[in-house]
Design a protein around this motif. Sequence first.
Motif, mmCIF file in Angstrom:
data_model
loop_
_atom_site.group_PDB
_atom_site.id
_atom_site.type_symbol
_atom_site.label_atom_id
_atom_site.label_comp_id
_atom_site.label_asym_id
_atom_site.label_seq_id
_atom_site.Cartn_x
_atom_site.Cartn_y
_atom_site.Cartn_z
ATOM 1 N N ASN A 126 0.988 -1.189 0.030
ATOM 2 C CA ASN A 126 0.055 -0.068 -0.194
ATOM 3 C C ASN A 126 0.910 1.176 -0.015
ATOM 4 O OD1 ASN A 126 -2.901 -0.822 -0.179
ATOM 5 N ND2 ASN A 126 -2.665 -1.666 2.004
ATOM 6 N N GLU A 127 2.190 1.321 0.690
ATOM 7 C CA GLU A 127 2.894 2.390 0.730
ATOM 8 C C GLU A 127 3.612 2.750 -0.744
ATOM 9 O OE1 GLU A 127 5.790 1.490 3.581
ATOM 10 O OE2 GLU A 127 4.230 1.424 5.244
ATOM 11 N N HIS A 128 3.691 1.689 -1.636
ATOM 12 C CA HIS A 128 4.241 1.951 -2.858
ATOM 13 C C HIS A 128 3.135 1.984 -4.188
ATOM 14 C CE1 HIS A 128 7.411 0.731 -0.483
ATOM 15 N NE2 HIS A 128 8.125 1.644 -1.044
ATOM 16 N N THR A 129 2.006 2.223 -3.934
ATOM 17 C CA THR A 129 0.894 2.649 -5.123
ATOM 18 C C THR A 129 0.840 4.068 -5.750
ATOM 19 O OG1 THR A 129 -0.676 3.165 -3.226
ATOM 20 C CG2 THR A 129 -0.506 0.926 -3.869
ATOM 21 N N ALA A 130 1.574 4.956 -5.060
ATOM 22 C CA ALA A 130 1.710 6.184 -5.548
ATOM 23 C C ALA A 130 2.015 6.154 -7.328
ATOM 24 C CB ALA A 130 2.521 7.321 -4.795
ATOM 25 N N GLY A 131 1.359 6.832 -7.964
ATOM 26 C CA GLY A 131 1.518 6.775 -9.327
ATOM 27 C C GLY A 131 1.265 5.741 -10.161
ATOM 28 N N PHE A 132 0.447 4.673 -9.569
ATOM 29 C CA PHE A 132 -0.304 3.690 -9.883
ATOM 30 C C PHE A 132 -1.709 3.598 -9.908
ATOM 31 C CE2 PHE A 132 4.029 2.418 -9.052
ATOM 32 C CZ PHE A 132 4.500 2.027 -10.207
ATOM 33 N N ASP A 133 -2.611 3.407 -10.791
ATOM 34 C CA ASP A 133 -3.919 3.155 -10.850
ATOM 35 C C ASP A 133 -4.301 1.704 -10.561
ATOM 36 O OD1 ASP A 133 -6.693 3.226 -11.043
ATOM 37 O OD2 ASP A 133 -6.988 3.881 -13.158
#
Length: 363
Positions: A126-133
């Motif tokens: 969840n911490e690494h979803t930035a920039g991904f849809d």
Amino acid sequence: MENKKTCLYDKHVALGALISPFGGFDMPIQYSSIIDEHNAVRQHCGVFDVSHMGEVRVTGPDAERYVNHIFTNDVTDAPLHKIYYGMMCYPDGGTVDDLLVYKMGDNDFFIVINAANIDKDVAWMNEHTAGFDVTVDHCSDRYGQLAVQGPESPAVMEEVLGLACSELVFYTTKTIDIEGETLIVSRTGYTGEDGFEIYGSHAYINEAWDKLMASGRCKPCGLGCRDTLRFEVGLPLYGDELSAEISPVMAGLSMFVKFDKPEFIGKEALLDQKTNGVAKRLRGIELQGHAVPRHGYKVLKDGEEVGEVTTGYRLLSVDKSCAVALVDASIKMGDEVEVQIRKKTFPGVVVKKKFYEKHYHKG
């Protein structure tokens, strides 16, 4: 905090299983004996409750790109129903977890993670979803899981459970609609033998367990023999052969790290390790005699400490005392070493980490 229990916990207690904490769960360690259960899987069929494992579904327009970002292996244009093994790594190359990624559809991935790491892994994802849809659906609580393992497992799957899956080859999966739900069935396992894993509702898993037990065609198996089985064929256990301090390169698992991908978390650090070497790496050790090495025991060369054992056993399939150890990178195949067991040292030789041949169905 009280340990969690799987959906089959009461059945393990009723069977007289030795229950012990593992990965935050109260799990069956053995029913009859580790030796009996180990041999059942190597020679016939054994069934494991692995409902403590975690499951995460990743979907959305950027699911493939996102999985490639957090995963060392490469799922680019992956064939439908193919399964990939690999790791999630920290930026410094240390291992968050090792996991399986199932390609269920276009931008639809089913990810299986280790029980002890569920909360940490889901938080990391969840911490690494930035920039991904993408949608990261933590669905562990909805699934139970059985592992049906051993040379007789294809017949047991079809004849006892009515699950037609003999066409599957190693590391592929399919869905089966049965009794009003959709099961995920894969030709995978953690034993080195041919076998299958079934993901379904708690109700289905309970029913399937009862059928398997009533059939008399497979033995209930605990986590004790799961460890002896995986160790013999060189499969790593997170916390022993992989950890935040032990990278895939150190563990000898670089084949599951695809450096030709444009990027993934930890790529730079792992590439540096691969190119310039590491201070320590995992090696196999075969000991003379019957002394049994255990996790944490010191490994010596010429009287100097060079590392420590991550896992060790008296192997049940080949009757040898063997260990895997994290040792100085200067230790090479064929080197003579000693393992310190209490106040004595026992001679051994450095060998491959796989002590017994796998028997997978690769088609």
